[in-house]
Motif scaffolding. Sequence first.
Motif, mmCIF file in Angstrom:
data_model
loop_
_atom_site.group_PDB
_atom_site.id
_atom_site.type_symbol
_atom_site.label_atom_id
_atom_site.label_comp_id
_atom_site.label_asym_id
_atom_site.label_seq_id
_atom_site.Cartn_x
_atom_site.Cartn_y
_atom_site.Cartn_z
ATOM 1 N N LEU A 46 0.819 -1.216 0.000
ATOM 2 C CA LEU A 46 0.000 0.000 0.000
ATOM 3 C C LEU A 46 0.853 1.267 0.000
ATOM 4 O O LEU A 46 0.397 2.312 -0.455
ATOM 5 C CB LEU A 46 -0.942 0.011 1.207
ATOM 6 N N ASN A 47 2.084 1.153 0.484
ATOM 7 C CA ASN A 47 2.970 2.321 0.534
ATOM 8 C C ASN A 47 4.013 2.319 -0.578
ATOM 9 O O ASN A 47 4.979 3.075 -0.530
ATOM 10 C CB ASN A 47 3.627 2.405 1.915
ATOM 11 N N GLY A 48 3.799 1.483 -1.610
ATOM 12 C CA GLY A 48 4.658 1.493 -2.787
ATOM 13 C C GLY A 48 6.045 0.914 -2.577
ATOM 14 O O GLY A 48 6.927 1.125 -3.406
ATOM 15 N N ARG A 49 6.260 0.198 -1.488
ATOM 16 C CA ARG A 49 7.567 -0.405 -1.226
ATOM 17 C C ARG A 49 7.672 -1.820 -1.780
ATOM 18 O O ARG A 49 8.728 -2.438 -1.715
ATOM 19 C CB ARG A 49 7.852 -0.421 0.279
ATOM 20 N N ARG A 50 6.572 -2.340 -2.309
ATOM 21 C CA ARG A 50 6.525 -3.701 -2.846
ATOM 22 C C ARG A 50 5.642 -3.659 -4.082
ATOM 23 O O ARG A 50 4.593 -3.015 -4.066
ATOM 24 C CB ARG A 50 5.927 -4.614 -1.773
ATOM 25 N N PRO A 51 6.041 -4.360 -5.144
ATOM 26 C CA PRO A 51 5.195 -4.367 -6.343
ATOM 27 C C PRO A 51 3.983 -5.286 -6.187
ATOM 28 O O PRO A 51 4.030 -6.273 -5.447
ATOM 29 C CB PRO A 51 6.127 -4.895 -7.434
ATOM 30 N N LEU A 52 2.948 -4.944 -6.880
ATOM 31 C CA LEU A 52 1.757 -5.786 -6.937
ATOM 32 C C LEU A 52 2.065 -6.963 -7.856
ATOM 33 O O LEU A 52 2.636 -6.771 -8.926
ATOM 34 C CB LEU A 52 0.593 -4.970 -7.503
ATOM 35 N N THR A 53 1.711 -8.162 -7.433
ATOM 36 C CA THR A 53 1.885 -9.345 -8.271
ATOM 37 C C THR A 53 0.509 -9.764 -8.790
ATOM 38 O O THR A 53 -0.519 -9.274 -8.312
ATOM 39 C CB THR A 53 2.499 -10.513 -7.484
ATOM 40 N N THR A 54 0.511 -10.675 -9.728
ATOM 41 C CA THR A 54 -0.755 -11.181 -10.254
ATOM 42 C C THR A 54 -1.606 -11.773 -9.137
ATOM 43 O O THR A 54 -2.804 -11.506 -9.057
ATOM 44 C CB THR A 54 -0.487 -12.243 -11.344
ATOM 45 N N THR A 55 -0.973 -12.556 -8.273
ATOM 46 C CA THR A 55 -1.757 -13.193 -7.203
ATOM 47 C C THR A 55 -2.282 -12.174 -6.199
ATOM 48 O O THR A 55 -3.429 -12.279 -5.774
ATOM 49 C CB THR A 55 -0.943 -14.290 -6.477
ATOM 50 N N THR A 56 -1.461 -11.168 -5.852
ATOM 51 C CA THR A 56 -1.982 -10.167 -4.909
ATOM 52 C C THR A 56 -3.080 -9.337 -5.572
ATOM 53 O O THR A 56 -4.047 -8.964 -4.910
ATOM 54 C CB THR A 56 -0.872 -9.260 -4.327
ATOM 55 N N ALA A 57 -2.954 -9.065 -6.862
ATOM 56 C CA ALA A 57 -4.019 -8.340 -7.563
ATOM 57 C C ALA A 57 -5.324 -9.134 -7.504
ATOM 58 O O ALA A 57 -6.404 -8.572 -7.284
ATOM 59 C CB ALA A 57 -3.622 -8.069 -9.013
ATOM 60 N N MET A 58 -5.216 -10.445 -7.695
ATOM 61 C CA MET A 58 -6.413 -11.296 -7.641
ATOM 62 C C MET A 58 -6.990 -11.366 -6.220
ATOM 63 O O MET A 58 -8.211 -11.423 -6.047
ATOM 64 C CB MET A 58 -6.090 -12.677 -8.194
#
Length: 103
Positions: A46-58
């Motif tokens: 949420l604070n932009g320190r980690r990229p969104l992955t396909t699984t987290t997007a899902m």
Amino acid sequence: MATIKFGFTPTHPGEVLKDEIEYRKISQRKLAQQMGLSYKVLNDLLNGRRPLTTTTAMLFEAALDIPADALMRLQVKYNIQQASNDPSFMERLNKIRKYAAML
């Protein structure tokens, strides 16, 4: 200064998600628990320190009904912008382009 490729500065999907959960008054700890993520992973995302992955997007799509593909498009645009602002990578691309032009 950052080069703007899309006519706007791309937003990390975490910013959008953070605004959404704040608007809905959802606790980050409760959301992390519901999604099966650690609080730290969720907070970093949420604070932009980690990229969104396909699984987290899902996972976000299941939890918040925000389309995973829309979140992934934000991440891809953000990633391209970040790469475009890396001078050594851009120099590498320019060398490849010069070589390709001679083929």
